[in-house]
Design an enzyme around this catalytic site. Structure first.
Site, mmCIF file in Angstrom:
data_model
loop_
_atom_site.group_PDB
_atom_site.id
_atom_site.type_symbol
_atom_site.label_atom_id
_atom_site.label_comp_id
_atom_site.label_asym_id
_atom_site.label_seq_id
_atom_site.Cartn_x
_atom_site.Cartn_y
_atom_site.Cartn_z
ATOM 1 N N GLY A 180 -7.102 -5.215 -6.268
ATOM 2 C CA GLY A 180 -7.687 -3.952 -6.700
ATOM 3 C C GLY A 180 -8.805 -3.403 -5.859
ATOM 4 O O GLY A 180 -9.398 -2.395 -6.226
ATOM 5 N N GLU A 185 -5.424 -11.570 -5.418
ATOM 6 C CA GLU A 185 -4.124 -10.887 -5.305
ATOM 7 C C GLU A 185 -4.303 -9.494 -4.722
ATOM 8 O O GLU A 185 -3.983 -8.494 -5.370
ATOM 9 C CB GLU A 185 -3.480 -10.767 -6.692
ATOM 10 C CG GLU A 185 -3.331 -12.070 -7.448
ATOM 11 C CD GLU A 185 -2.850 -11.857 -8.886
ATOM 12 O OE1 GLU A 185 -2.980 -10.739 -9.432
ATOM 13 O OE2 GLU A 185 -2.337 -12.826 -9.464
ATOM 14 N N GLY A 190 -3.581 -6.233 -2.462
ATOM 15 C CA GLY A 190 -2.423 -5.554 -1.885
ATOM 16 C C GLY A 190 -2.866 -4.429 -0.965
ATOM 17 O O GLY A 190 -2.920 -4.569 0.254
ATOM 18 N N ARG A 191 -3.249 -3.321 -1.585
ATOM 19 C CA ARG A 191 -3.577 -2.109 -0.818
ATOM 20 C C ARG A 191 -4.610 -2.359 0.275
ATOM 21 O O ARG A 191 -4.460 -1.887 1.403
ATOM 22 C CB ARG A 191 -4.091 -1.025 -1.787
ATOM 23 C CG ARG A 191 -4.415 0.299 -1.115
ATOM 24 C CD ARG A 191 -4.835 1.379 -2.104
ATOM 25 N NE ARG A 191 -3.725 1.816 -2.908
ATOM 26 C CZ ARG A 191 -3.525 1.483 -4.178
ATOM 27 N NH1 ARG A 191 -4.399 0.734 -4.821
ATOM 28 N NH2 ARG A 191 -2.474 1.913 -4.827
ATOM 29 N N ARG A 205 3.338 9.413 -4.453
ATOM 30 C CA ARG A 205 2.175 9.638 -5.316
ATOM 31 C C ARG A 205 1.392 10.865 -4.868
ATOM 32 O O ARG A 205 0.879 11.621 -5.693
ATOM 33 C CB ARG A 205 1.278 8.396 -5.300
ATOM 34 C CG ARG A 205 1.862 7.287 -6.171
ATOM 35 C CD ARG A 205 1.046 6.013 -6.110
ATOM 36 N NE ARG A 205 1.484 5.103 -7.165
ATOM 37 C CZ ARG A 205 1.216 3.804 -7.188
ATOM 38 N NH1 ARG A 205 0.513 3.257 -6.217
ATOM 39 N NH2 ARG A 205 1.638 3.047 -8.175
ATOM 40 N N CYS A 263 14.077 19.075 -1.369
ATOM 41 C CA CYS A 263 14.391 20.374 -1.946
ATOM 42 C C CYS A 263 13.731 20.562 -3.290
ATOM 43 O O CYS A 263 14.399 20.615 -4.324
ATOM 44 C CB CYS A 263 15.901 20.537 -2.038
ATOM 45 S SG CYS A 263 16.613 20.659 -0.394
ATOM 46 N N TYR A 304 2.135 1.006 -0.473
ATOM 47 C CA TYR A 304 2.582 1.876 -1.571
ATOM 48 C C TYR A 304 3.050 3.252 -1.104
ATOM 49 O O TYR A 304 3.317 4.119 -1.943
ATOM 50 C CB TYR A 304 1.484 2.082 -2.629
ATOM 51 C CG TYR A 304 0.939 0.817 -3.261
ATOM 52 C CD1 TYR A 304 1.621 0.189 -4.300
ATOM 53 C CD2 TYR A 304 -0.264 0.258 -2.826
ATOM 54 C CE1 TYR A 304 1.107 -0.949 -4.901
ATOM 55 C CE2 TYR A 304 -0.779 -0.882 -3.416
ATOM 56 C CZ TYR A 304 -0.099 -1.486 -4.454
ATOM 57 O OH TYR A 304 -0.610 -2.609 -5.045
HETATM 58 C C1 LIG Z 1 -0.723 -4.358 -8.201
HETATM 59 C C2 LIG Z 1 -1.355 -5.638 -8.524
HETATM 60 C C3 LIG Z 1 -2.198 -6.258 -7.596
HETATM 61 C C4 LIG Z 1 -2.608 -5.606 -6.301
HETATM 62 O O1 LIG Z 1 -3.410 -4.480 -6.481
HETATM 63 P P1 LIG Z 1 -4.044 -3.761 -5.195
HETATM 64 O O2 LIG Z 1 -4.763 -2.589 -5.758
HETATM 65 O O3 LIG Z 1 -2.907 -3.355 -4.316
HETATM 66 O O4 LIG Z 1 -4.957 -4.722 -4.533
HETATM 67 C C5 LIG Z 1 -2.676 -7.507 -7.910
HETATM 68 N N1 LIG Z 1 -2.374 -8.119 -9.085
HETATM 69 C C6 LIG Z 1 -1.574 -7.546 -9.994
HETATM 70 C C7 LIG Z 1 -1.277 -8.269 -11.234
HETATM 71 C C8 LIG Z 1 -1.056 -6.284 -9.759
HETATM 72 O O5 LIG Z 1 -0.282 -5.709 -10.675
#
Ligand SMILES: *Cc1c(COP(=O)(O)O)cnc(C)c1O
Length: 462
Positions: free
Chosen positions: A266, A304, A306-307, A343, A379, A408
């Protein structure tokens, strides 16, 4: 240092040396992509390509691991698991694994990708609010960590583990109910979020403590308070609640039953300039302030992200096919739209993207700024990456770069209008200004579009 001019004309965080180096690599890559025929203005050239800066990805992975390593008591077990949904590409998972990063998966498809990348079960975490019995069984068989999302899922696990204690570490996802960030759809710690066991509902906390005491194999707690738009102090508050709950459970158990905290991901990403802000080091600092005991070695840690690992290292390069003026609006029609930036197209206020103009040779385009809409190929009228954006006047054959799209965006293709998935190339500098590309995912051929659209079932509905 002056701050950058941003997508919407406001100021983003000032770009640091790392950001300037990344911007230089990006410009070299666009020029080389044209020179090497990956994208271009010619009739035979591809109109669209996506690029990943492998040096940038490695730098982010190192920034993550070193920020936590420098704060944690020596010897504390830590697993950084990449949230696969942010960039579900086997070569990306493999690259991150090479930097010591595992995978957080939330579907059978994501687990299959992690396994295809060679990520070990011990470095894999399964989260999902809708795990089937078959998925749970597979994860337990493989020894993959599982975070249980609900009371009913816990009852399913009871049945699965009744024979023997599970090899997998098993945790419970809690919802600290600390509140929303600026983007509702991505806020997972609201009072009514669909994720996890709520902590503040009447009786929920006491139930959870009892549930853990009754199951000695529950050794982890998990929270993920949301993605983009959730401020650091709010994420840190969620982690503090998680830590306090673990202490409560362990005190009640009279032993350190909960031995690992999975604090989710997050970390927000700055889409307004080339600066990385906030940094992992700033996040660790915020955690140290909110939960100093998190780093004392009493608990192993799982993250965890991601982004924040991938976003800034992805670039869309698309050809301007036509330009027109309609009702006083200048519009550049490009090949990058809703299929890559879903998005942004549907929620433009929450997901503004920068647009970088290049000429047909891939050199930065200069000229007096003119307000232009940047449209995609789909379109429907809303397929716009930017409206009234001040840019040098775009002409057919020019290119636009859309930075910060490594998570994403083009890695979460949306099949509108049967638009194919474009090729993705990794790039790296082999000499100060020589760019080497490697194909990370081929462009989707039209035969594949036809096949996945039921071609083999052509007569099925007659
Ligand atoms: C989507 C998600 C993440 C990653 O979130 P980011 O904002 O991309 O860092 C981590 N843990 C869980 C459970 C998620 O659903």
């Amino acid at each position: 240092m002056a701050s950058d001019r941003t997508a919407d004309g406001s100021s983003g965080p000032a770009t640091d040396e790392e950001g300037r180096a990344a911007a230089r690599r990006r410009d070299l890559a666009v020029k080389a992509a044209v020179a090497q025929g990956l994208v271009g203005a010619a009739e035979t050239a591809e109109p669209l390509v996506c690029l990943l800066d492998t040096a940038g990805i490695r730098a982010s992975a190192k920034a993550l691991t070193s920020a936590f390593a420098s704060a944690l008591a020596p010897g504390t077990p830590v697993l950084h698991a990449f949230a696969v949904k942010a960039a579900p590409l086997v070569p990306v998972l493999r690259l991150l694994a090479d930097e010591g990063i595992g995978c957080e998966v939330a579907s059978p498809g994501e687990l299959a990708l992690a396994r295809a990348a060679g990520v070990a079960p011990e470095a894999t975490v399964l989260d999902s609010p809708a795990k089937t019995v078959a998925e749970l069984r597979e994860a337990l068989d493989l020894g993959i960590a599982v975070n249980v999302d609900s009371r009913q899922e816990l009852e399913r696990l009871d049945a699965l583990v009744s024979a023997a204690p599970p090899r997998s570490p098993v945790g419970v996802r809690v919802n600290p109910q600390t509140g929303a960030g600026t983007i509702d759809a991505l806020s997972t710690a609201t009072a009514t979020s669909k994720f996890g066991v709520p902590l503040r509902d009447p009786g929920a906390r006491a139930w959870l403590v009892e549930a853990c005491l009754a199951r000695p194999w529950l050794t982890r707690l998990h929270a993920h308070s949301g993605s983009q738009g959730v401020p650091l102090p709010l994420i840190a508050q969620g982690v503090r609640e998680l830590h306090a709950l673990a202490e409560e459970i362990n005190a009640a158990a009279g032993r350190r039953q909960v031995d690992t905290l999975d604090i989710g991901g997050g970390l927000p990403v700055n889409f307004a300039s080339d600066a990385t802000a906030p940094t992992y080091a700033q996040y660790v600092e915020a955690l140290r302030e909110a939960v100093p005991a998190l780093f004392d070695g009493g608990y192993g840690l799982v993250t965890e992200f991601g982004r924040s690992l991938l976003a800034k290292h992805g670039l869309i390069v698309a050809r301007v096919e036509y330009t027109k003026a309609t009702g006083g609006r200048r519009i550049a029609v490009t090949h990058a739209g809703v299929q890559l930036a879903t998005r942004t197209v549907y929620a433009p206020a929450s997901w503004p993207l920068r647009i970088l103009p290049y000429d047909a040779k891939g050199s930065p385009l200069t000229g007096p700024p003119l307000a232009q809409d940047v449209a995609g190929p789909a379109c429907f009228a809303g397929d716009l990456l930017a409206t009234a954006r001040e840019l040098p006047e775009l002409s057919p054959g020019d290119l636009i770069g859309v930075p910060d799209t490594g998570a994403y965006f083009f890695t979460a293709h949306y099949g509108y209008n049967s638009l194919p998935r474009p090729a993705i190339h990794g790039f790296a500098l082999t000499a100060p200004d020589e760019v080497h590309f490697t194909l990370a995912r081929p462009a989707q051929p039209l035969t594949s579009i036809v096949e996945e659209s039921g071609a083999a079932q052509r007569d099925a509905l007659l």
